[in-house]
Design a protein around this motif. Sequence first.
Motif, short mmCIF file in Angstrom:
data_model
loop_
_atom_site.label_atom_id
_atom_site.label_comp_id
_atom_site.label_asym_id
_atom_site.label_seq_id
_atom_site.Cartn_x
_atom_site.Cartn_y
_atom_site.Cartn_z
N ARG A 289 32.02 -28.96 -3.23
CA ARG A 289 33.25 -28.49 -3.91
C ARG A 289 33.14 -28.65 -5.42
O ARG A 289 33.54 -27.76 -6.17
CB ARG A 289 34.46 -29.27 -3.39
N LYS A 290 32.62 -29.77 -5.85
CA LYS A 290 32.48 -30.01 -7.28
C LYS A 290 31.52 -28.99 -7.90
O LYS A 290 31.78 -28.43 -8.97
CB LYS A 290 31.97 -31.42 -7.52
N ALA A 291 30.40 -28.74 -7.21
CA ALA A 291 29.42 -27.77 -7.72
C ALA A 291 30.03 -26.37 -7.77
O ALA A 291 29.80 -25.62 -8.72
CB ALA A 291 28.17 -27.78 -6.85
N ALA A 292 30.81 -26.01 -6.75
CA ALA A 292 31.42 -24.68 -6.72
C ALA A 292 32.43 -24.51 -7.84
O ALA A 292 32.55 -23.43 -8.44
CB ALA A 292 32.08 -24.45 -5.36
N ASP A 293 33.17 -25.58 -8.15
CA ASP A 293 34.20 -25.50 -9.20
C ASP A 293 33.60 -25.28 -10.59
O ASP A 293 34.24 -24.71 -11.48
CB ASP A 293 35.03 -26.78 -9.21
N THR A 294 32.38 -25.75 -10.80
CA THR A 294 31.76 -25.65 -12.13
C THR A 294 30.60 -24.64 -12.15
O THR A 294 29.86 -24.59 -13.12
CB THR A 294 31.23 -27.03 -12.57
N ALA A 295 30.47 -23.86 -11.09
CA ALA A 295 29.34 -22.93 -10.98
C ALA A 295 29.48 -21.79 -11.99
O ALA A 295 30.58 -21.43 -12.40
CB ALA A 295 29.28 -22.36 -9.56
N PRO B 47 0.79 -1.24 0.00
CA PRO B 47 0.00 0.00 0.00
C PRO B 47 0.82 1.28 0.00
O PRO B 47 0.31 2.36 -0.29
CB PRO B 47 -0.82 -0.10 1.31
N PHE B 48 2.13 1.16 0.32
CA PHE B 48 2.98 2.35 0.43
C PHE B 48 3.92 2.51 -0.76
O PHE B 48 4.80 3.38 -0.75
CB PHE B 48 3.80 2.28 1.73
N GLY B 49 3.75 1.69 -1.78
CA GLY B 49 4.54 1.84 -2.98
C GLY B 49 5.97 1.35 -2.89
O GLY B 49 6.78 1.61 -3.78
N VAL B 50 6.29 0.62 -1.82
CA VAL B 50 7.65 0.08 -1.64
C VAL B 50 7.65 -1.36 -2.13
O VAL B 50 6.85 -2.18 -1.69
CB VAL B 50 8.09 0.15 -0.17
N LYS B 51 8.55 -1.67 -3.06
CA LYS B 51 8.59 -2.99 -3.68
C LYS B 51 9.58 -3.89 -2.93
O LYS B 51 10.68 -3.45 -2.60
CB LYS B 51 8.99 -2.88 -5.14
N ILE B 52 9.18 -5.13 -2.72
CA ILE B 52 10.04 -6.12 -2.08
C ILE B 52 10.30 -7.25 -3.07
O ILE B 52 9.36 -7.80 -3.63
CB ILE B 52 9.39 -6.70 -0.80
N VAL B 53 11.57 -7.56 -3.28
CA VAL B 53 11.96 -8.59 -4.25
C VAL B 53 12.90 -9.57 -3.56
O VAL B 53 13.75 -9.18 -2.74
CB VAL B 53 12.65 -7.96 -5.47
N LEU B 54 12.75 -10.85 -3.89
CA LEU B 54 13.55 -11.91 -3.29
C LEU B 54 14.27 -12.66 -4.39
O LEU B 54 13.63 -13.27 -5.26
CB LEU B 54 12.64 -12.85 -2.50
N LEU B 55 15.60 -12.63 -4.38
CA LEU B 55 16.39 -13.41 -5.32
C LEU B 55 16.79 -14.73 -4.67
O LEU B 55 17.18 -14.75 -3.49
CB LEU B 55 17.65 -12.64 -5.73
N GLU B 56 16.69 -15.81 -5.44
CA GLU B 56 16.99 -17.14 -4.92
C GLU B 56 18.04 -17.83 -5.80
O GLU B 56 17.73 -18.72 -6.58
CB GLU B 56 15.70 -17.97 -4.86
N PRO B 57 19.30 -17.39 -5.70
CA PRO B 57 20.34 -17.95 -6.56
C PRO B 57 20.71 -19.37 -6.13
O PRO B 57 20.66 -19.72 -4.94
CB PRO B 57 21.54 -17.01 -6.33
N GLY B 58 21.10 -20.18 -7.12
CA GLY B 58 21.71 -21.46 -6.83
C GLY B 58 23.21 -21.27 -6.67
O GLY B 58 23.67 -20.22 -6.21
N GLU B 59 23.98 -22.27 -7.04
CA GLU B 59 25.45 -22.19 -6.93
C GLU B 59 26.01 -21.19 -7.94
O GLU B 59 25.69 -21.24 -9.12
CB GLU B 59 26.06 -23.56 -7.21
N TYR B 60 26.86 -20.29 -7.45
CA TYR B 60 27.62 -19.39 -8.30
C TYR B 60 29.06 -19.33 -7.76
O TYR B 60 29.31 -19.67 -6.60
CB TYR B 60 27.02 -17.98 -8.31
N ARG B 61 29.96 -18.88 -8.59
CA ARG B 61 31.37 -18.81 -8.19
C ARG B 61 31.60 -17.59 -7.31
O ARG B 61 32.10 -16.55 -7.76
CB ARG B 61 32.29 -18.76 -9.41
N THR B 62 31.23 -17.70 -6.06
CA THR B 62 31.45 -16.62 -5.09
C THR B 62 32.23 -17.18 -3.91
O THR B 62 32.24 -18.39 -3.67
CB THR B 62 30.12 -16.03 -4.59
#
Length: 285
Positions: A226-232, A181-196
Motif C-alpha cells: 500500500r505504501k509503495a502504491a501510494d508513492t508510485a 528469422p521472420f522479422g517479428v520483434k519481441i519486446v518484454l517490459l518489466e515495470p516496477g510499482e506504478y500508480r495503476t
Amino acid sequence: MTQSENRGIEAVALVTGASSGFGMLTVVKLAERGFRVIATMREPSRKEELERRAERSGILDRLHVMRMDVTDAAAIEETVQAVLTAYGRIDVLVNNAGYAAGGFVEEVPMEEWRRQLETNFFGLVAVTKAVLPQMRERRTGIIINIGSVSGLAAFPGFGPYAASKFAIEGFSESLRHEMSPFGVKIVLLEPGEYRTPIWNKGLSQISTSDGSPYQAHLDAVLGYARKAADTAPNPQEVADLIGRIVRMRSPRLRYVLGRGSRLLIGGRNLLPWSWFERIVARALK
C-alpha cells in the motif's frame, strides 16, 4: 517505425486490457503516434474513461473498442479475425491484460492459481498465437509483453502473480529466438510499482483465513504494498516508452523501468542470495 508506416499504409495496433492502467494509456499514445488502435477489454462498458482521454487528445476516431476476454480462446480468434478482415493487418500487439492475485502459498486455493495463470500467462500466449501467423507471413511486426519486476524478483504474499510473470519471461525469450528469422520483434517490459488499478484490485483479492498463521507476515507485506502504491510514479512513463519502442528498428528484449527497479534487480542478481533474502525480510518487517 513499422514497415507499413514507411509505405504510407495505416499501421494497426491491438492492445489487451485497455480499460485502465497501462493499457488505456498505451492505446492513447499509439493513436497519437498515428496507429489505428484496437482497444480490447473484457467489459466494453468500462470504455468511458478511455474515450474521454482519446477525445481530449483528438484521436477518438482512431480507436475501435472491442470486447475480448483473454481467457476465452474462441473470443480471441473471433476478435483477431474480425480485425484482420476489417484492416488487413496487425502491426503491433501489446499484451497487457492481467491482474494481481496474492496470499501466502498454503492459503491460495488452487482455483485462484489457475485463474491467475489463465489470465496473465495462458491468455497472453493465446492472443500471441492468434496474431503471429499474419506477422510471420508479412515478415514484420512487434509484440510487446507487459511483464513485471515480479517476474525477476519474487516477494512473499504474491506467489501467483510472480509465477505468472516469471512464465512470461521464459515465453518471451523463446519467442524472440523463434521469430527473429521472420522479422517479428519481441519486446518484454518489466515495470516496477506504478500508480495503476492493478494493485488496488490485487489487494482486494488476497487469499487468507481466520486465525491464519501467516497473518502478521501478510499484514506487513500488504502494508508495504500500500505504501509503495501510494508513492508510485506516473504510469504514463510506460506508455511513453511503448510509443518509442514501436518506432525503433532494433528494440532490445528487456526494458526494466520504474523507481528502484534496476537497483532491485541488480541486487537480486549480484548479491549472495542469503544477503538479498535478509534485505527483503528487513524491508517487510
